[in-house]
Design an enzyme around this catalytic site. Structure first.
Site, PDB file in Angstrom:
ATOM      1  N   ASP A   1     -52.230  39.351  39.259  1.00 53.57           N
ATOM      2  CA  ASP A   1     -52.121  39.657  37.851  1.00 53.57           C
ATOM      3  C   ASP A   1     -53.042  40.830  37.581  1.00 53.57           C
ATOM      4  OD1 ASP A   1     -51.543  39.884  35.281  1.00 53.57           O
ATOM      5  OD2 ASP A   1     -52.196  37.892  34.648  1.00 53.57           O
TER       6      ASP A   1
HETATM    7  C1  NOJ Z   1     -51.263  40.608  32.417  1.00 53.72           C
HETATM    8  C2  NOJ Z   1     -50.605  39.306  32.110  1.00 53.72           C
HETATM    9  O1  NOJ Z   1     -51.502  38.235  32.324  1.00 53.72           O
HETATM   10  C3  NOJ Z   1     -49.344  39.049  32.924  1.00 53.72           C
HETATM   11  O2  NOJ Z   1     -48.730  37.883  32.474  1.00 53.72           O
HETATM   12  C4  NOJ Z   1     -48.431  40.231  32.841  1.00 53.72           C
HETATM   13  O3  NOJ Z   1     -47.250  39.972  33.560  1.00 53.72           O
HETATM   14  C5  NOJ Z   1     -49.151  41.462  33.368  1.00 53.72           C
HETATM   15  N1  NOJ Z   1     -50.338  41.709  32.563  1.00 53.72           N
HETATM   16  C6  NOJ Z   1     -48.272  42.701  33.376  1.00 53.72           C
HETATM   17  O4  NOJ Z   1     -48.023  43.156  32.112  1.00 53.72           O
END
Ligand code: NOJ
Length: 750
Positions: free
Chosen positions: A289
């Site tokens: 993430d």
């Molecule tokens: C952070 C978020 O926690 C996640 O869910 C998301 O897919 C990514 N950013 C990409 O935008």
């Protein structure tokens, strides 16, 4: 064809023909392996690290921005994947760069958070979970994939299957709620919807199960905060939805930001290798993430980013999202022997396998067809389903009599209605959190929806209050509107940014001056319907005590206003049921239906029981709660036998009758209690449900089957099995009431 692509292709043919004498007719799988192995053979370590790198294109920002030079990286083969790039026109330029301007011409993956729709926005996931309808949920995922795929997206970071039991956590909006069983079914349905039957179909996209693991259990509901739990709770409550979504075929998985048992998920060998690969046999690829590899430095488990890369890589993480440090340090770490090139090749192959399965090596532009894009955006099929899903997501929390009959549904011949609140004529906030490409100009507001469905009613609209601060200048106009109307409808709740990522709240009342507005309007003595539009459960105790009708509409997307108006005026009978407990106040959190009994269960007569001095133990609205304009009667709970032997199954039936004046749908829920276990067991657990439709006066026999699998849990020695003994079955309209019966499970004749 570009020389580099041509070159790769030739290598492929040479390898194929050289293998021909061994496998004269290689299967499709063999062809893929031969092609990918030969390609990997051609790659430098830098290019390999590039395939394990994902950058945001910078168009849509979904986190801190780290790099703006991704174009140079891309052309140098050091950025094999992009996210937040979409629409044919935009993505075409980038794909061309990858295919025509890099040495090997490997196509890009284009990722995007298609969470509850792409352009056409569906209800937020927590809302749609309230449908308890896997057909609706799967179709939403299918149609969202179709729409996103038409705009160049071939990978979505969805579904989020994190179990969440703390509504302070803003991301509760993105999940299916508090229950493991229901959350597992919903996660699997979304994967099926996104990926369809075959990834080679260009309307399908890769799913990404997230956030592994236990991200929803952040302490105090504060986003990104520490998670600490026993292995038993992890395995029993939090892991099953990830497993279910992977079993449904999810191609990719995302790590979580949190630590678990002291180790940040992106550096956890236990999670990424032992559980994911060894126990579950996952063969897709793992993406972090966002910058969570870099974040292991402030977590305090590594001294610098280079160490962080070694930790994540050796834990089993294939792809670095946005951190930019796999491409920076992998070559160096290989040279130093701190990570293995053989493992690097295996990681690269997993990523390239997905590109291959999507058909990108056959045609890198197969997701980039302007005509298809034009025809797909906001198609009738999408809009119709968005409306259906929105209507079915609505939960009627309370509907008391005003005069002789329940306040809802409203009559279309009501003379005048005051429509008050910041969400009454609001397009943007109806979209809810994570509406990455959602188009607010297409949103039907409640005011529009009401005008459309009840043109004869005079509407007095006033915004009244905002979402922040204590601004009251709008109160006057709202009070005047209420005074001159027969009925008041108030659209209150959160704006789209008050739930979702980095949107934790410590108070869960109506934000801004909305509560004060509600109290002033209520004092006028008019019949009031409150529509609660929020991304999480709010604490509604005052409202419950003072207002006759409350409808939880969540944030419902493009068709929000039309759906809500149909419910308000009775064209649609609401059937949604909560998948998350609504607490009375923040002090009760965490509160969920499947809690433990304790050694001192609550007893009004005894102070020294597990309780509060200032609030009851009961939630305001329990898990599974949701009313209808009609009423349902439950009778004749029947167990085919009172003894179940191991491996056998137990048929259970109940008769449900529609005893009210409207046709309606009911979600019939089955809960099981294991009365005595080698470890303490939840007071009850959902193990089945059926959604049925009944005409007034109609009855249906609803049948379930309980198997030994439904009774299994992690026993004292952590073996997963059912233990003999007495079990209670409850079948009813919510987790707090139903008909009950008992049976015995016999294991080895005991
Ligand atoms: C952070 C978020 O926690 C996640 O869910 C998301 O897919 C990514 N950013 C990409 O935008």
């Amino acid at each position: 064809m570009r020389p580099t692509v041509f070159y790769s292709y030739i290598v492929f043919l040479i390898v194929l023909s050289s293998c021909a004498f061994k496998t004269p007719d290689p299967s499709v799988q063999d062809k893929m392996h031969i092609f990918l192995d030969s390609l990997i053979n051609e790659m430098t370590v830098e290019e390999k690290a590039g395939q394990l790198t994902l950058y945001t294109s910078g168009w849509t920002i979904t986190g801190p921005q780290l790099r703006e030079d991704y174009i140079d990286e891309l052309k140098a083969g050091r950025a094999g994947n992009l996210f937040n790039a979409h629409t044919v026109d935009y993505s075409m330029k980038l794909q061309k760069m990858a295919v025509e301007e890099t040495r090997l011409g490997i196509p890009l993956l284009f990722g995007l958070d298609v969470i509850h729709g792409y352009k056409t926005t569906f209800p937020i996931p927590l809302a749609e979970a309230s449908t308890w309808d896997m057909d609706i949920i799967e179709k939403t995922a299918r149609l969202s994939a179709k729409e996103a795929a038409s705009a160049g997206v071939n990978w979505t970071f969805n579904p989020m299957v994190d179990i969440a039991r703390d509504p302070r956590w803003g991301r509760i909006a993105e999940g299916a709620g508090e229950d493991t069983y229901l959350g597992s079914l919903i996660g699997a349905a979304k994967v099926r919807g996104h990926q369809g039957e075959d990834l080679a179909d260009p309307t399908t996209i890769l799913a990404c199960v997230k956030h592994f693991a236990a991200y929803g259990a952040a302490q105090a509901g504060r986003d990104y905060h520490t998670v600490d739990m026993s292995d038993r709770v992890l395995r029993e409550t939090y892991l099953p939805p990830y497993k279910a979504a992977l079993d449904a075929g999810a191609a990719t998985l995302m790590t979580s930001f949190n630590e678990l048992d002291g180790v940040p998920a992106s550096g956890s060998y236990y999670l990424m290798t032992e559980i994911l690969r060894k126990e579950w046999g996952f063969d897709g690829f793992v993406v972090t993430d966002y910058t969570s590899i870099n974040e292991m430095v402030p977590h305090g488990v590594v001294a610098d980013e280079k160490e962080a890369v070694a930790l994540a890589f050796n834990a089993g993480v294939e792809m670095d999202m946005q951190g930019g440090i796999y491409s920076k340090y992998i070559p160096e770490l290989i040279r130093e022997g701190k990570i293995s090139e053989k493992v690097l090749d295996a990681y690269v192959k997993r990523v390239l396998t997905m590109k291959y399965k999507l058909g990108l090596f056959d045609d890198p532009y197969r997701y980039l067809n302007a005509q298809r894009e034009q025809e797909t955006f906001f198609s009738q099929e999408l809009m119709d389903h968005a409306l259906l899903s929105a209507k079915e997501s609505i939960v009627l929390l309370k509907n008391e009599k005003v005069g002789d009959s329940p306040l809802l549904p409203l009559s279309k011949s009501t003379r005048s209605i005051a429509l008050i609140g910041p969400l009454a004529d609001n397009q943007k906030d109806m979209l809810g959190t994570w509406h990455v490409a959602g188009d607010e100009t297409k949103v039907i507001t409640l005011l529009q929806g009401m005008k459309e469905i009840a043109p004869g009613v005079t509407l007095h609209h006033a915004r009244g209050a905002g979402f922040t601060g204590d601004d009251r200048p709008g109160f006057r106009e709202a009070i005047q509107a209420a005074r001159k109307s027969d009925v008041v409808v108030m659209a209150l709740g959160e704006n789209f940014g008050q739930s979702g990522e980095a949107a934790s709240r410590s108070e869960l009342g109506l934000p801004g001056a909305q509560q004060a507005l509600l109290e002033e309007i209520q004092a006028l003595g008019k019949p009031i319907v409150v529509l609660v539009m929020a991304g999480r459960p709010l604490t509604l105790e005052w409202m419950h005590d003072h207002v006759p009708a409350i409808v939880n509409t969540w944030h419902l997307g493009t068709q929000a206003g039309r759906a809500i108006a149909q419910v308000l005026f009775g064209d649609h009978n609401p059937a949604g049921k909560l998948t998350i407990t609504f607490p009375r106040n923040v002090g009760q959190i965490p509160i969920f239906y499947s809690m433990k009994n304790t050694g001192r269960p609550f007893d009004t007569q005894n102070k020294y029981t597990s309780r509060y001095l200032d609030v009851s133990n009961e939630p305001l609205y329990p898990f599974g709660h949701g009313l209808s304009y009609t009423t349902f009667d439950y009778a004749d709970l029947h167990l085919a036998t009172n003894e179940l032997s191991e491996g056998a199954s137990l048929p259970v039936s109940v008769t449900v009758t529609n005893t009210g004046p409207y046709e309606g749908r009911e979600i019939v829920q089955l809960y099981i209690t294991d009365k005595v276990g080698s470890v303490t067991r939840p007071v009850k657990e959902l193990k089945g449900f059926k959604k049925i439709n009944l005409k007034p006066g109609e009855s249906a026999k609803v049948e379930f089957t309980i198997t030994t699998d439904d009774l299994a849990f992690y026993t004292r020695d952590m073996s997963y099995q059912a233990e003999p003994g007495t079990f209670k079955v409850m079948v009813g309209p919510s987790s707090s009431k139903g008909l009950e019966a008992e049976f015995e499970l016999k294991v080895n004749g005991i």
